[in-house]
Write an enzyme that holds these catalytic residues in place. Structure first.
Site, PDB file in Angstrom:
ATOM      1  N   HIS A  95      16.117  38.903 -47.148  1.00  0.00           N
ATOM      2  CA  HIS A  95      15.836  40.117 -46.853  1.00  0.00           C
ATOM      3  C   HIS A  95      14.222  39.883 -47.451  1.00  0.00           C
ATOM      4  CE1 HIS A  95      14.090  44.771 -46.883  1.00  0.00           C
ATOM      5  NE2 HIS A  95      14.364  44.270 -47.744  1.00  0.00           N
ATOM      6  N   HIS A 115      17.167  40.012 -37.223  1.00  0.00           N
ATOM      7  CA  HIS A 115      17.168  41.385 -37.490  1.00  0.00           C
ATOM      8  C   HIS A 115      17.997  42.374 -36.970  1.00  0.00           C
ATOM      9  CE1 HIS A 115      15.080  44.495 -38.956  1.00  0.00           C
ATOM     10  NE2 HIS A 115      14.350  43.852 -39.452  1.00  0.00           N
ATOM     11  N   ASP A 172       8.843  37.585 -41.023  1.00  0.00           N
ATOM     12  CA  ASP A 172       9.119  36.856 -41.535  1.00  0.00           C
ATOM     13  C   ASP A 172       8.026  35.289 -41.771  1.00  0.00           C
ATOM     14  OD1 ASP A 172       8.894  38.055 -44.481  1.00  0.00           O
ATOM     15  OD2 ASP A 172      11.671  38.766 -44.248  1.00  0.00           O
TER      16      ASP A 172
HETATM   17  N1  ACO Z   1      20.148  31.633 -38.173  1.00  0.00           N
HETATM   18  C1  ACO Z   1      20.851  31.540 -37.137  1.00  0.00           C
HETATM   19  N2  ACO Z   1      21.883  32.484 -36.814  1.00  0.00           N
HETATM   20  C2  ACO Z   1      22.322  33.806 -36.653  1.00  0.00           C
HETATM   21  C3  ACO Z   1      20.708  34.511 -37.124  1.00  0.00           C
HETATM   22  C4  ACO Z   1      19.329  33.216 -37.480  1.00  0.00           C
HETATM   23  N3  ACO Z   1      18.691  32.994 -38.246  1.00  0.00           N
HETATM   24  N4  ACO Z   1      20.644  35.407 -38.203  1.00  0.00           N
HETATM   25  C5  ACO Z   1      22.159  35.304 -37.144  1.00  0.00           C
HETATM   26  N5  ACO Z   1      22.699  35.016 -36.807  1.00  0.00           N
HETATM   27  C6  ACO Z   1      23.695  34.705 -35.213  1.00  0.00           C
HETATM   28  C7  ACO Z   1      24.921  34.607 -36.874  1.00  0.00           C
HETATM   29  O1  ACO Z   1      25.904  33.799 -36.916  1.00  0.00           O
HETATM   30  C8  ACO Z   1      26.348  35.764 -36.001  1.00  0.00           C
HETATM   31  O2  ACO Z   1      26.834  35.132 -35.491  1.00  0.00           O
HETATM   32  P1  ACO Z   1      28.450  35.309 -34.336  1.00  0.00           P
HETATM   33  O3  ACO Z   1      27.592  36.307 -33.569  1.00  0.00           O
HETATM   34  O4  ACO Z   1      28.109  33.990 -33.588  1.00  0.00           O
HETATM   35  O5  ACO Z   1      28.966  35.433 -35.778  1.00  0.00           O
HETATM   36  C9  ACO Z   1      25.167  36.926 -34.601  1.00  0.00           C
HETATM   37  O6  ACO Z   1      24.001  35.989 -34.749  1.00  0.00           O
HETATM   38  C10 ACO Z   1      24.635  38.044 -35.351  1.00  0.00           C
HETATM   39  O7  ACO Z   1      23.932  37.796 -36.586  1.00  0.00           O
HETATM   40  P2  ACO Z   1      25.224  38.625 -38.076  1.00  0.00           P
HETATM   41  O8  ACO Z   1      24.253  38.009 -39.137  1.00  0.00           O
HETATM   42  O9  ACO Z   1      26.161  39.223 -38.102  1.00  0.00           O
HETATM   43  O10 ACO Z   1      23.177  39.483 -38.004  1.00  0.00           O
HETATM   44  P3  ACO Z   1      22.805  40.837 -39.483  1.00  0.00           P
HETATM   45  O11 ACO Z   1      22.534  42.130 -38.521  1.00  0.00           O
HETATM   46  O12 ACO Z   1      23.761  41.284 -40.141  1.00  0.00           O
HETATM   47  O13 ACO Z   1      21.542  40.115 -39.590  1.00  0.00           O
HETATM   48  C11 ACO Z   1      19.797  38.842 -40.640  1.00  0.00           C
HETATM   49  C12 ACO Z   1      20.435  40.238 -39.845  1.00  0.00           C
HETATM   50  C13 ACO Z   1      20.305  38.965 -42.561  1.00  0.00           C
HETATM   51  C14 ACO Z   1      18.258  39.029 -41.040  1.00  0.00           C
HETATM   52  C15 ACO Z   1      20.643  37.645 -40.405  1.00  0.00           C
HETATM   53  O14 ACO Z   1      19.657  38.037 -38.584  1.00  0.00           O
HETATM   54  C16 ACO Z   1      19.366  36.408 -41.059  1.00  0.00           C
HETATM   55  O15 ACO Z   1      20.135  35.739 -41.744  1.00  0.00           O
HETATM   56  N6  ACO Z   1      18.046  36.334 -40.993  1.00  0.00           N
HETATM   57  C17 ACO Z   1      17.698  35.271 -41.622  1.00  0.00           C
HETATM   58  C18 ACO Z   1      17.296  35.268 -43.372  1.00  0.00           C
HETATM   59  C19 ACO Z   1      15.707  36.698 -42.308  1.00  0.00           C
HETATM   60  O16 ACO Z   1      14.732  36.019 -42.025  1.00  0.00           O
HETATM   61  N7  ACO Z   1      15.917  37.453 -43.068  1.00  0.00           N
HETATM   62  C20 ACO Z   1      14.603  38.115 -42.354  1.00  0.00           C
HETATM   63  C21 ACO Z   1      15.011  39.505 -41.975  1.00  0.00           C
HETATM   64  S1  ACO Z   1      13.214  40.631 -41.985  1.00  0.00           S
HETATM   65  C22 ACO Z   1      13.575  41.337 -43.406  1.00  0.00           C
HETATM   66  O17 ACO Z   1      13.859  41.551 -44.113  1.00  0.00           O
HETATM   67  C23 ACO Z   1      11.510  41.482 -43.855  1.00  0.00           C
END
Ligand code: ACO
Length: 430
Positions: free
Chosen positions: A269, A308, A364
């Site tokens: 987050h 996201h 971010d």
């Molecule tokens: N890098 C690589 N792969 C990713 C990423 C990433 N940043 N984000 C999602 N994926 C992939 C997952 O592995 C998943 O793949 P799969 O279907 O093969 O298993 C798919 O994309 C869906 O991702 P989820 O994790 O299910 O998506 P969720 O909605 O739960 O997660 C989150 C959202 C937590 C923001 C995620 O994208 C992440 O971890 N991003 C990196 C951290 C980040 O930048 N956070 C800031 C968010 S914005 C904020 O808080 C202001």
């Protein structure tokens, strides 16, 4: 004949049919409770780990369309606010639902400006943290401690008392944040300067050295103000959910904001921009980007600042931030990490892995690079996010308190553990 706004469900276990109303594109989970196989059946529930498809409140504050990349505060597009508004005007809008008149605005700015001091015991409390304490941990602990300074804050249903705490929190969090920073580098605390703007004063409390009067660079002051506008609210994200959930127990707002700060601290987050900087520093140069992307695709690393829960297209805030970066770098000089970030974005946006999963840069991805160029250390990034988001948390908290439908937040579970069994004395256990 107009279609009926209802859902008809047939329970194949019993053959019974139910008609359930649909309002605002949702059914009420409690309407499913009538669906039972027998009189003593608890009734049907929904199972939704991580709230992937559950609306847990109605809100009038922020609207996001994740597919189209739209973000509005109280109906105003984020692009217009970022261009024309100030952080405190946006804060007023989030709290009150309407943009202020000139006199309302001036009064609000005056009040926030005159609540920036903290009790000297707060300063002493902060002195007790270790020299290397993370400023976000210090902020979390200190905001929680604020509740002990304002015991009247418990009267959350008194609008006047609520308003004072809201003003105090918006005003004092930057002071605590800057004190946390100065504590870490062993600098004397710099006290608030009421002649300066909200962000100008924050820069003063962060960076003032021996000069009699700190004069913020107007470009950086404005850039920070815009960054704060972009982070001010984001509907039901993890920390706002924490704020509403903890606040639903009717605890005072300082304790609830401390909980929200704790949620924001996590690397998925508010900790993400800190992680982005670490990632860019680790990658080290543009030509190592393809190697890193390979690791991400193999599931060995995550591309921080990408993806996201709600945005499945370009985060509108990231677009605005990219523009601010150019203005800031004119003043500070270019942050070399920007080239690595641009290359990462270019490659990721062409790559099937990211395209099919709809992973785009989020707010971010670029904010950390700007903060770093402005002189903020990496561990202050989530703290900056917390300062800006405080008003969003408070607006959402107040909306929750005044919502007649809300009660203490308490989800259900599906128990899948062992059935009843008898205790075995330790000597008899194998
Ligand atoms: N890098 C690589 N792969 C990713 C990423 C990433 N940043 N984000 C999602 N994926 C992939 C997952 O592995 C998943 O793949 P799969 O279907 O093969 O298993 C798919 O994309 C869906 O991702 P989820 O994790 O299910 O998506 P969720 O909605 O739960 O997660 C989150 C959202 C937590 C923001 C995620 O994208 C992440 O971890 N991003 C990196 C951290 C980040 O930048 N956070 C800031 C968010 S914005 C904020 O808080 C202001």
């Amino acid at each position: 004949m107009a279609p009926k706004e209802t859902l008809t469900i047939t329970d194949n276990r019993t053959g019974k049919t139910y008609e359930i109303p649909i309002t605002h594109g949702a059914i009420r989970a409690l309407d499913l409770r009538q669906i039972k196989v027998s009189e003593d059946d608890f009734g049907l529930m929904t199972y939704d780990p991580a709230f992937m498809n559950t609306a847990y409140c109605q809100s009038r504050i922020t609207f996001i369309d994740g597919e189209k990349g739209i973000l509005w505060y109280r109906g105003y597009p984020i692009e217009q606010l970022a261009e024309k508004s100030t952080y405190l005007e946006t804060a007023y809008l989030l709290l009150h639902g309407e943009l202020p008149t000139r006199s309302q605005y001036e009064e609000f700015v005056y009040i926030i400006t005159h609540h920036t001091m903290v009790h000297e015991n707060i300063r002493k409390f902060m002195d007790g943290f270790r020299y290397d304490a993370h400023p976000m941990g210090m902020l979390l602990g200190t905001v929680g401690a604020l509740s002990t300074f304002y015991p009247e804050a418990k009267n959350i249903f008194d609008p006047k008392i609520r308003e004072i705490q809201i003003h105090r929190l918006i005003a004092k969090i930057p002071t605590i944040a800057a004190f946390a920073y100065r504590h870490g580098i062993g600098m004397p605390y710099s006290y608030p300067d009421n002649d300066l703007s909200y962000t100008g004063n924050f820069l003063n409390m962060m960076f003032k050295m021996t000069e009699l009067k700190y004069r913020p660079n107007p470009v950086l002051e404005r850039a920070l103000d815009v960054l704060f506008i972009l982070h001010a609210d984001h509907e039901q994200n993890c920390s706002t959910n924490a704020m509403r959930t903890v606040g639903s127990s009717h605890v005072d707002p300082y304790s609830a904001v401390a909980a929200a700060i704790a949620a924001l601290y996590g690397p998925l987050h508010g900790g993400a921009n800190e992680e982005v900087l670490k990632m860019l520093t680790q990658i080290g140069s543009k030509n190592r980007v393809p190697e890193f992307i390979k690791l991400v695709k193999a599931g060995e690393s995550r591309l921080m600042g990408f993806g996201h829960r709600v945005y499945k297209s370009y985060d509108p805030r990231a677009k605005i931030i990219k523009k601010i970066a150019d203005e800031v770098f004119e003043v500070t000089g270019r942050n070399p990490l920007l080239d690595i970030a641009l290359e990462l974005e270019r490659i990721a946006l062409e790559d099937d892995y990211f395209v099919t999963r709809k992973l785009y840069p989020n707010v971010d991805f670029y904010s950390g690079i700007i903060y770093q160029a402005m002189g903020f250390p990496v561990d202050m990034f989530p703290v900056l996010f917390a300062i800006a988001r405080t008003v969003g948390w408070l607006a959402q908290w107040e909306e929750m308190l005044l919502d007649k439908e809300q009660k203490i937040s308490r989800p259900r579970q599906i128990y899948i553990g062992p059935q009843k069994r008898d205790y075995v004395p330790i000597a008899a256990r194998s």
